[in-house]
Design a protein around this motif. Structure first.
Motif, PDB file in Angstrom:
ATOM      1  N   ASP A 270      25.647  37.190  44.053  1.00  0.00           N
ATOM      2  CA  ASP A 270      26.023  36.497  42.823  1.00  0.00           C
ATOM      3  C   ASP A 270      26.697  35.191  43.226  1.00  0.00           C
ATOM      4  OD1 ASP A 270      27.191  35.601  40.440  1.00  0.00           O
ATOM      5  OD2 ASP A 270      27.427  37.646  39.686  1.00  0.00           O
ATOM      6  N   GLY A 271      26.027  34.081  42.985  1.00  0.00           N
ATOM      7  CA  GLY A 271      26.505  32.791  43.469  1.00  0.00           C
ATOM      8  C   GLY A 271      27.577  32.150  42.616  1.00  0.00           C
ATOM      9  N   HIS A 272      27.873  32.748  41.457  1.00  0.00           N
ATOM     10  CA  HIS A 272      28.803  32.095  40.527  1.00  0.00           C
ATOM     11  C   HIS A 272      29.379  33.137  39.577  1.00  0.00           C
ATOM     12  CE1 HIS A 272      30.053  28.358  38.247  1.00  0.00           C
ATOM     13  NE2 HIS A 272      30.197  29.274  37.300  1.00  0.00           N
ATOM     14  N   ILE A 273      30.608  33.531  39.807  1.00  0.00           N
ATOM     15  CA  ILE A 273      31.242  34.550  38.964  1.00  0.00           C
ATOM     16  C   ILE A 273      32.740  34.278  38.915  1.00  0.00           C
ATOM     17  CG2 ILE A 273      31.546  36.192  40.890  1.00  0.00           C
ATOM     18  CD1 ILE A 273      30.845  38.451  38.856  1.00  0.00           C
ATOM     19  N   HIS A 274      33.352  34.658  37.792  1.00  0.00           N
ATOM     20  CA  HIS A 274      34.787  34.423  37.597  1.00  0.00           C
ATOM     21  C   HIS A 274      35.527  35.753  37.619  1.00  0.00           C
ATOM     22  CE1 HIS A 274      34.656  30.096  36.321  1.00  0.00           C
ATOM     23  NE2 HIS A 274      33.391  30.409  36.086  1.00  0.00           N
ATOM     24  N   PHE A 275      36.199  36.031  38.735  1.00  0.00           N
ATOM     25  CA  PHE A 275      36.977  37.265  38.844  1.00  0.00           C
ATOM     26  C   PHE A 275      37.897  37.489  37.644  1.00  0.00           C
ATOM     27  CE2 PHE A 275      41.204  38.560  40.945  1.00  0.00           C
ATOM     28  CZ  PHE A 275      41.104  39.870  40.522  1.00  0.00           C
ATOM     29  N   PRO A 276      38.712  36.497  37.235  1.00  0.00           N
ATOM     30  CA  PRO A 276      39.701  36.788  36.184  1.00  0.00           C
ATOM     31  C   PRO A 276      39.127  36.798  34.766  1.00  0.00           C
ATOM     32  CG  PRO A 276      39.955  34.546  36.933  1.00  0.00           C
ATOM     33  CD  PRO A 276      38.900  35.159  37.806  1.00  0.00           C
ATOM     34  N   GLN A 277      37.808  36.864  34.643  1.00  0.00           N
ATOM     35  CA  GLN A 277      37.216  36.957  33.295  1.00  0.00           C
ATOM     36  C   GLN A 277      36.601  38.333  33.052  1.00  0.00           C
ATOM     37  OE1 GLN A 277      34.644  33.520  32.715  1.00  0.00           O
ATOM     38  NE2 GLN A 277      36.262  32.102  33.331  1.00  0.00           N
ATOM     39  N   ILE A 278      36.857  39.263  33.968  1.00  0.00           N
ATOM     40  CA  ILE A 278      36.223  40.586  33.861  1.00  0.00           C
ATOM     41  C   ILE A 278      36.551  41.270  32.534  1.00  0.00           C
ATOM     42  CG2 ILE A 278      38.137  41.603  35.226  1.00  0.00           C
ATOM     43  CD1 ILE A 278      34.523  42.912  35.194  1.00  0.00           C
ATOM     44  N   ARG A 279      37.714  40.998  31.986  1.00  0.00           N
ATOM     45  CA  ARG A 279      38.076  41.692  30.743  1.00  0.00           C
ATOM     46  C   ARG A 279      37.607  40.967  29.483  1.00  0.00           C
ATOM     47  NH1 ARG A 279      44.120  44.125  29.371  1.00  0.00           N
ATOM     48  NH2 ARG A 279      43.406  45.740  27.932  1.00  0.00           N
ATOM     49  N   VAL A 280      37.304  39.669  29.598  1.00  0.00           N
ATOM     50  CA  VAL A 280      36.904  38.902  28.401  1.00  0.00           C
ATOM     51  C   VAL A 280      35.434  38.516  28.426  1.00  0.00           C
ATOM     52  CG1 VAL A 280      39.102  37.971  27.636  1.00  0.00           C
ATOM     53  CG2 VAL A 280      37.875  36.809  29.465  1.00  0.00           C
ATOM     54  N   LEU A 281      34.665  39.179  29.271  1.00  0.00           N
ATOM     55  CA  LEU A 281      33.227  38.857  29.260  1.00  0.00           C
ATOM     56  C   LEU A 281      32.676  39.065  27.858  1.00  0.00           C
ATOM     57  CD1 LEU A 281      30.996  41.609  30.953  1.00  0.00           C
ATOM     58  CD2 LEU A 281      33.127  42.081  29.772  1.00  0.00           C
ATOM     59  N   GLY A 282      31.760  38.180  27.493  1.00  0.00           N
ATOM     60  CA  GLY A 282      31.127  38.353  26.185  1.00  0.00           C
ATOM     61  C   GLY A 282      32.041  38.079  25.010  1.00  0.00           C
ATOM     62  N   ALA A 283      32.983  37.144  25.159  1.00  0.00           N
ATOM     63  CA  ALA A 283      33.877  36.834  24.037  1.00  0.00           C
ATOM     64  C   ALA A 283      33.173  35.916  23.034  1.00  0.00           C
ATOM     65  CB  ALA A 283      35.157  36.177  24.541  1.00  0.00           C
ATOM     66  N   TYR A 284      33.405  36.209  21.759  1.00  0.00           N
ATOM     67  CA  TYR A 284      32.847  35.398  20.671  1.00  0.00           C
ATOM     68  C   TYR A 284      33.466  34.014  20.708  1.00  0.00           C
ATOM     69  CZ  TYR A 284      31.779  34.132  15.793  1.00  0.00           C
ATOM     70  OH  TYR A 284      31.331  33.526  14.659  1.00  0.00           O
ATOM     71  N   GLY A 285      32.646  33.002  20.582  1.00  0.00           N
ATOM     72  CA  GLY A 285      33.242  31.688  20.626  1.00  0.00           C
ATOM     73  C   GLY A 285      32.287  30.600  20.229  1.00  0.00           C
ATOM     74  N   HIS A 286      32.809  29.405  20.286  1.00  0.00           N
ATOM     75  CA  HIS A 286      31.969  28.239  20.137  1.00  0.00           C
ATOM     76  C   HIS A 286      31.399  27.935  21.516  1.00  0.00           C
ATOM     77  CE1 HIS A 286      33.252  27.723  16.025  1.00  0.00           C
ATOM     78  NE2 HIS A 286      34.436  28.118  16.457  1.00  0.00           N
TER      79      HIS A 286
END
Lengths: 475, 475
Positions: free
Chosen positions: B77-93
């Motif tokens: 996986d060439g591009h991933i954000h460790f500290p976003q594991i809990r907010v993956l798939g957040a509703y947004g603009h």
């Protein structure tokens, strides 16, 4: 109607109105009971509301308590191909090539009753595992496929719409059916199946590229002779297809006119896709009360294009919309996966409509309508789909008198990261409509069929995740 | 290197070349043994080939036979954000709004070592469950997050790339780090972690919108002082972001020049996304030996746009490419789901390039390169990703001397329809490379993390579906 009896207690979420009518205040279109009770008699909803009130009115009723789940009306798939269950997700070029290399060869196997019957076990099990309780399905040009479809749906007591699928050009010779044979076989099938149990019949010209004038005339005749029937077809899925229709129907100014000219565009008419419908065509769909089934899994998988959700939901020319998996052009049956891709299509549309690429394309209001909140999304999958298919008198929410098809959603199931994600919103069953909607967004964004824990048809549980299939005990 | 010992027997599939170099004959880029043997010593591949040959050369070795699975190199996986594991798939603009409303508030929690440590258990478990054995990760601007990341990766003996993630504007005050503090903390982290065990360090300016000239200068200085380091950032994800970069860097003609000007664009440089890179920028990436990480889950989820795969793979200006989940902008960690969406992006591109919408845009050769066969797809997820990240001397296929990270794929797991779909290709383990590739297409089209049955790191099994976590016994 034959069906189950008893009551279900749990957290309920359904819709009473269209969330697009309530921009900025969408939750008023929904209905949520953190502790509700649904009373079912012979498969029909007899009472519904907060547990405290409803239980008093129904003393002695046998209650099944479904805990830590969100109970919603069963999902409606407005566009699916029964005989593609085995070739879903086939590698291919775009629509027309893909049909020739994968689809027609597989569908031809469905002239055999045994093969079709085996396929139906896979198909209906996969539907229920995804939470789909009602679908509008294409079959094949062989009458036996439609017979098997209706027989197997009836065994499960499911509300379905389908019909012999006519194609008299653009298919292998042994797959084609003549317009006259289509008419005769359709008449026999209508007689045998329409409104028998929960089966409903749709006149089904496959798509204008595959249907001659003669075929369309026969469809027109069938609708005149049986005004109660549904009509199910495809429209404007792929630019090459759209151009081909213009060649085949030179007297029609656009794809929609093919259906208008034959008296088909109107109530109970659904066309799948509509990716390349013009603004003018959207307005004519709206005025006619005709529906589009939006099939984002398929539109992305076959590279057909991005359906303009925000245009179709223009309040001045609102088009009736259902969601379709379009399995096997769609690469999954799960309506949750359909919602994920629908959200993505809306988001991609918005990067055009925000004016950052081309300022002339900016349309803030249309962009807002493209955004698929969980209210809008699950409305389309339930009451909105029912409304689009003219089934909302029968199902789509938990109103009294409707058929008791529903699912129990486990919002924490699925990919490994899911449960911790959802714990941001609620550690236990949701207490408010906002919490419920937030959990449902987590489901549509990160979930799949694993979030469906139970599926009930007419008050009887037919699916429980991880347990063997059950068939309803028919009366 | 510390690692497992022994041998694995089973069906093996890996790559020895780039399938894009072999249009029409892609299988020559792959290597398949229906019955192979992989011999591992201290976590390193010591021998590999057909079972019959290799077993003779390695008599007495302890063999684990993995049946009815396809064994492939672990996914990268060439591009991933460790500290976003809990907010993956957040509703947004779109991107910039989504960062402000969801991402920075969550990432700020990672200043706390305990929270970051808890998150790491979820993160690494989800990686392994998806079949990812190596990732290049963003952390936060708090040094402790990077420490926890490297410490937890080391506990699992995983080959990872990461670095303190610098942002000195466009974030809340308590999230920002000054260019000087970034430099000092980076130096300490490099000293402590780079090339310790399997950890590799990347200088990580988050993205040009969030990095002042001072921050970019400090990155430049770090690269000069430590030429062995990797560089990891974002580029041209969203049109609004691209325009903002032009405002912040008025002396740069485009986004790529920001990196060129600071001496960063070159080998071991990766920028995520590149959706809106111009043809000229693609050519400069190619010439510099710099890489793009293609993140289709995220590009669709945030509506960023369609990455031009066929343009990036132009043989005259070939850009090094990895796949990235970009979790949490990407709504799943599974590289199989990344491949599904990558295929869809290629297909959507092609409906433009076939000329049916606008004849002037027709480009048949580029369209061909957009089509993600299973050869191309799994190449990107393994050897291609390793090549892009300049890790192909260490891993990416089963060559002798490489690190023994691999997965065992169950091609029939997943959604209910999967097993019957795959039975169209093979009822048992594949006998030919074509069968194996066809099964793999089924996996990428219809599958997800459920298709990963086992994940092995350096010759030790760390994940088995349905079983509790294991941690390697470290020497």
């Amino acid at each position: 109607m034959t069906g189950g009896n008893g009551a279900i207690r749990g957290a309920f979420f359904d819709f009473v109105d269209d969330p697009w009518k309530h921009v900025g205040n969408e939750q008023v279109a929904s209905r949520f009971f953190a502790d509700g009770l649904l009373v079912v008699k012979d498969g029909i909803i007899e009472d519904f509301g907060p547990y405290e009130e409803v239980s008093k009115r129904n003393a002695g009723v046998d209650i099944t308590h479904i805990k830590n789940r969100l109970i919603m009306p069963g999902f409606i798939d407005g566009h699916i191909h029964f005989p593609q269950i085995r070739v879903l997700g086939a590698y291919g070029h775009q629509l027309l090539d893909w049909l020739q290399s994968w689809i027609f060869p597989e569908e031809t196997k469905y002239r055999d009753r045994d093969y079709a019957t085996e396929a139906a076990q896979h198909f209906f099990r996969a539907l229920l595992a995804g939470g789909t309780t009602t679908c509008q399905a294409f079959t094949t040009s062989f009458p036996v496929t439609t017979e098997v479809f209706f027989d197997e749906a009836a065994k499960r007591n499911m509300r379905v719409i389908a019909g012999l699928t006519g194609i008299d050009r653009f298919a292998p010779d042994d797959y084609i059916i003549s317009a006259d044979d289509f008419y005769k076989s359709s008449k026999a099938l209508i007689e045998k199946y329409h409104r028998k149990g929960r089966n409903l019949y749709a006149i089904t010209p496959r798509f204008a590229v595959g249907c001659t004038e003669a075929m369309m005339d026969r469809c027109s005749q069938l609708k005149k002779e049986h005004s109660d029937l549904w009509i199910n077809t495809h429209i404007s899925e792929n630019p090459t297809e759209v151009r081909q229709v213009k060649e085949y129907y030179p007297d029609c100014c656009d794809y929609t006119e093919v259906h208008e000219k034959h008296g088909l565009l109107g109530p109970k008419f659904t066309a799948g896709h509509g990716v390349w419908l013009t603004n003018d065509e959207f307005r004519r769909f709206s005025k006619a009360g005709a529906a589009v089934s939006f099939c984002p899994l398929s539109n992305l998988f076959l590279g057909s294009g991005l359906f303009r959700i925000g245009r179709a939901t223009d309040p001045e020319h609102r088009v009736r919309l259902s969601l379709g998996s379009d399995m096997g052009g769609g690469n999954a049956l799960s309506p949750i996966r359909v919602l994920e891709e629908a959200y993505k299509v809306g988001m991609c549309n918005n990067t055009m409509l925000d004016g950052s690429v081309n300022p002339r394309e900016q349309d803030v209001a249309e962009a807002e309508r493209n955004k698929l909140s969980s209210y809008r999304a699950f409305y389309l999958a339930t009451l909105g789909g029912a409304h689009s298919l003219y089934l909302d008198d029968l199902l789509g929410n938990f109103d009294k008198g409707k058929e008791a098809d529903f699912v129990a959603i486990d919002w924490s199931a699925g990919q490994d990261a899911m449960a911790w994600h959802q714990s941001l919103t609620a550690d236990a069953s949701p207490n408010t409509v906002e919490e419920a909607a937030q959990l449902l967004f987590g489901v549509m964004a990160c979930g799949d069929d694993r979030n469906i824990d139970e599926t009930w048809i007419a008050g009887t549980r037919l699916y429980k995740k991880g347990e063997p299939d059950v068939m309803p005990a028919m009366a």
